[in-house]
Scaffold this motif. Structure first.
Motif, PDB file in Angstrom:
ATOM      1  N   SER A 159     -23.139  22.209   6.428  1.00 50.39           N
ATOM      2  CA  SER A 159     -22.568  22.550   4.986  1.00 50.39           C
ATOM      3  C   SER A 159     -21.922  23.905   5.021  1.00 50.39           C
ATOM      4  O   SER A 159     -21.069  24.183   4.280  1.00 50.39           O
ATOM      5  N   ALA A 160     -22.574  25.014   5.941  1.00 53.32           N
ATOM      6  CA  ALA A 160     -21.847  26.239   5.815  1.00 53.32           C
ATOM      7  C   ALA A 160     -20.685  26.455   6.677  1.00 53.32           C
ATOM      8  O   ALA A 160     -20.043  27.275   6.459  1.00 53.32           O
ATOM      9  N   ILE A 161     -20.756  25.688   7.858  1.00 55.30           N
ATOM     10  CA  ILE A 161     -19.731  25.560   8.593  1.00 55.30           C
ATOM     11  C   ILE A 161     -18.382  24.747   8.477  1.00 55.30           C
ATOM     12  O   ILE A 161     -17.443  25.289   8.648  1.00 55.30           O
ATOM     13  N   ALA A 162     -18.596  23.798   7.926  1.00 52.79           N
ATOM     14  CA  ALA A 162     -17.759  22.733   7.626  1.00 52.79           C
ATOM     15  C   ALA A 162     -16.385  23.336   6.883  1.00 52.79           C
ATOM     16  O   ALA A 162     -15.306  23.198   7.158  1.00 52.79           O
ATOM     17  N   PRO A 163     -16.721  24.012   5.489  1.00 46.64           N
ATOM     18  CA  PRO A 163     -15.690  24.565   4.880  1.00 46.64           C
ATOM     19  C   PRO A 163     -14.873  25.643   5.462  1.00 46.64           C
ATOM     20  O   PRO A 163     -13.620  25.626   5.530  1.00 46.64           O
ATOM     21  N   VAL A 164     -15.605  26.533   6.315  1.00 47.25           N
ATOM     22  CA  VAL A 164     -14.827  27.631   7.138  1.00 47.25           C
ATOM     23  C   VAL A 164     -13.868  27.098   8.290  1.00 47.25           C
ATOM     24  O   VAL A 164     -12.939  27.276   8.524  1.00 47.25           O
ATOM     25  N   ALA A 165     -14.637  26.070   8.952  1.00 46.25           N
ATOM     26  CA  ALA A 165     -13.657  25.216  10.100  1.00 46.25           C
ATOM     27  C   ALA A 165     -12.572  24.679   9.447  1.00 46.25           C
ATOM     28  O   ALA A 165     -11.364  24.527  10.195  1.00 46.25           O
ATOM     29  N   PRO A 261     -22.405  34.911   9.224  1.00 41.51           N
ATOM     30  CA  PRO A 261     -22.529  34.850  10.715  1.00 41.51           C
ATOM     31  C   PRO A 261     -23.904  34.966  10.982  1.00 41.51           C
ATOM     32  O   PRO A 261     -24.438  34.333  11.775  1.00 41.51           O
ATOM     33  N   LEU A 262     -24.833  35.970  10.259  1.00 39.12           N
ATOM     34  CA  LEU A 262     -26.237  36.087  10.608  1.00 39.12           C
ATOM     35  C   LEU A 262     -26.773  34.880  10.036  1.00 39.12           C
ATOM     36  O   LEU A 262     -28.054  34.424  10.779  1.00 39.12           O
ATOM     37  N   LEU A 263     -26.392  34.208   8.974  1.00 40.39           N
ATOM     38  CA  LEU A 263     -26.979  33.015   8.369  1.00 40.39           C
ATOM     39  C   LEU A 263     -27.000  31.741   9.360  1.00 40.39           C
ATOM     40  O   LEU A 263     -27.808  31.119   9.598  1.00 40.39           O
ATOM     41  N   LEU A 264     -25.613  31.843   9.911  1.00 37.15           N
ATOM     42  CA  LEU A 264     -25.261  30.927  11.023  1.00 37.15           C
ATOM     43  C   LEU A 264     -26.384  30.977  11.947  1.00 37.15           C
ATOM     44  O   LEU A 264     -27.030  29.977  12.572  1.00 37.15           O
ATOM     45  N   LEU A 316     -29.491  43.910  16.519  1.00 37.90           N
ATOM     46  CA  LEU A 316     -30.765  43.881  16.277  1.00 37.90           C
ATOM     47  C   LEU A 316     -31.154  42.779  14.940  1.00 37.90           C
ATOM     48  O   LEU A 316     -31.927  42.157  15.272  1.00 37.90           O
ATOM     49  N   PHE A 317     -30.289  42.789  14.182  1.00 43.64           N
ATOM     50  CA  PHE A 317     -30.601  41.912  12.864  1.00 43.64           C
ATOM     51  C   PHE A 317     -30.391  40.518  13.434  1.00 43.64           C
ATOM     52  O   PHE A 317     -31.240  39.579  13.085  1.00 43.64           O
ATOM     53  N   GLY A 318     -29.461  40.100  14.500  1.00 44.99           N
ATOM     54  CA  GLY A 318     -29.393  38.966  14.768  1.00 44.99           C
ATOM     55  C   GLY A 318     -30.644  38.386  15.671  1.00 44.99           C
ATOM     56  O   GLY A 318     -31.074  37.361  15.651  1.00 44.99           O
ATOM     57  N   ILE A 319     -31.113  39.343  16.139  1.00 49.80           N
ATOM     58  CA  ILE A 319     -32.128  39.170  17.166  1.00 49.80           C
ATOM     59  C   ILE A 319     -33.596  38.662  16.333  1.00 49.80           C
ATOM     60  O   ILE A 319     -34.288  37.857  16.274  1.00 49.80           O
TER      61      ILE A 319
END
Length: 440
Positions: A159-165, A261-264, A316-319
């Motif tokens: 649901s987060a990716i589809a609209p962006v894609a 991106p970090l939520l993804l 670091l936040f991504g980790i």
């Protein structure tokens, strides 16, 4: 209670509806207020009042649906009739909610939000209880919930990716896309599950207990009281970061676009971690695995203040997001499997299978924790004078960070302590099933 293990294809067919049903969460939670306050030109306070009014009735709707599905006894099963009726009700609600006619007002919003909200409840509560009843084996229950809740996390991710894609940036377009995707996928998936997966009926040797004796037995179930406490505390621990993440990225990191991106990363880690938690729970037990996952999440999230001014802060936040996202995978998949074991305590004492009322109570505990988060965070931020327009001092930023990661970290560690010595492990669950068989 079914005792034969399910085939992989049967588990997959049962779990498939979870994916599209999760896709409706984003438009309902995030997009809906802006949709009705923006394009529909409704006063934001009125929108908030209507949405809150509908959710207040959850206190009545959730336990009623749970108990009625427990009492249901048809040739199609106990849970299937509720799902078959609820699916079109929720679909009509979603269409009316996100495709309203021009000039639709508060009454329209109330009716169709109620249809989609209560229809979703009438679909999801029997669906979860159904999963708990598909097997009476300790590990098989974890396999079932892992597949189903892994699909839930994947649905959130899609649901987060589809609209962006697809290049859809407006909230109106996103709401239209996700509501149609939900209905288009949920309809065949739910139908296939209803047709292909068994819905075992219990053998009734005595009339079902009334509401008061039922609630008394539920309240006296000590493992359930411990589990529901952990669920409520964890709901608050998850709700605080969800309510504050956009503010943190805007006011502390000054990178508002980095939150997406970090939520993804976070949700992807949740999906990828599911097989690991399944394997670990098979080896050391479900409650020990959940406790370990919560301790990992709490420790990882506690490092957020230390990295905010470090070089490569987003890496670091991504980790940290990988570790906390993996903890989300455990959050989704393990507690429902433990809940199925908790229901065995009730069945051994009463002779009645009442998974519906137990999952309704667990849902209400999670909702209470999630609802408390903004009710706690925003007044405290207002009390210290925090402003979303900037210009905050060290105290105000410190309160924001304490609410965003400090308190949630402590709460996650508290959940680990609560579940560390949970009284139902594999051996105890086998004893409960033996007692249930002997009683029968």
């Amino acid at each position: 209670m079914a005792t034969e293990p399910l085939t992989r294809i049967t588990r997959l067919i049962y779990a498939a509806p979870a994916l599209p049903l999760a896709m409706l969460g984003l438009p309902l939670l995030v997009i809906l207020p802006d949709f009705w306050a923006g394009p529909m030109h409704m006063n934001l306070a009125v929108v908030g009042f209507v949405l809150t009014s509908v959710r207040i009735f959850d206190v009545i709707v959730d336990p009623t649906i749970g108990r009625l599905s427990d009492l249901s006894h048809s040739r199609f099963g106990r849970r299937k009739p509720f799902m078959a009726v609820a699916m079109p009700v929720a679909a009509v609600g979603a269409i009316g909610l996100f495709f309203p006619p021009p000039g639709a007002g508060a009454a329209w919003l109330f009716v169709f939000y109620a249809l989609v909200t209560w229809g979703w409840t009438a679909l999801s509560l029997p669906y979860w209880a159904w999963g708990a009843e598909l097997s009476d084996e300790y590990t098989e229950r974890q396999r079932i919930t892992s597949l189903r809740e892994g699909g839930t996390i994947l649905g959130i991710l899609i649901s987060a990716i589809a609209p962006v894609a697809l290049g859809i940036t407006s909230h109106v377009g996103q709401a239209h896309l996700l509501s149609l995707l939900t209905i288009g996928l949920a309809t065949p998936f739910v139908f296939l599950a209803l047709v292909r997966v068994r819905d075992p009926l219990p053998v009734r040797r005595s009339p079902p207990a009334g509401l008061k004796p039922t609630l008394q037995l539920v309240a006296s179930n000590r493992p359930f009281r411990r589990l529901i406490l952990a669920w409520a505390v964890n709901g608050l621990a998850n709700g605080l970061p969800a309510a504050l993440i956009l503010i943190v990225f805007d006011q502390i990191l000054h990178m508002p676009k980095a939150s997406g991106p970090l939520l993804l990363v976070y949700f992807t880690a949740g999906v990828v971690s599911v097989p690991f938690w399944l394997k670990l729970s098979t080896r050391i037990g479900k409650h020990q695995t959940w406790a370990a996952a919560m301790a990992m999440s709490g420790v990882a999230f506690a490092f957020v203040p230390a990295i905010l001014h470090a070089p490569h802060v987003l890496i670091l936040f991504g980790i940290i997001s990988i570790f906390t996202g993996a903890g989300l995978g455990a959050d989704f998949t393990i507690p429902p499997a433990i809940q199925a074991d908790v229901v065995d305590v009730d069945e051994a004492a009463s002779g009645e299978q009442r998974a519906g009322i137990y999952f309704a109570a667990a849902t209400m505990a999670q909702k209470a924790g999630n609802a408390l988060a903004p009710g706690l965070a925003f007044p405290l931020l207002g009390l210290v004078g925090f402003s979303t327009h900037g210009g905050n001092n060290a105290l105000q930023d410190g309160v924001l960070l304490a609410l965003y990661c400090g308190i949630p970290s402590a709460l996650k560690l508290a959940v680990a302590v609560i579940m560390r010595r949970f009284p139902i492990d594999r051996a105890v669950q086998h004893e409960l099933r033996a007692a249930i068989a002997a009683r029968a």
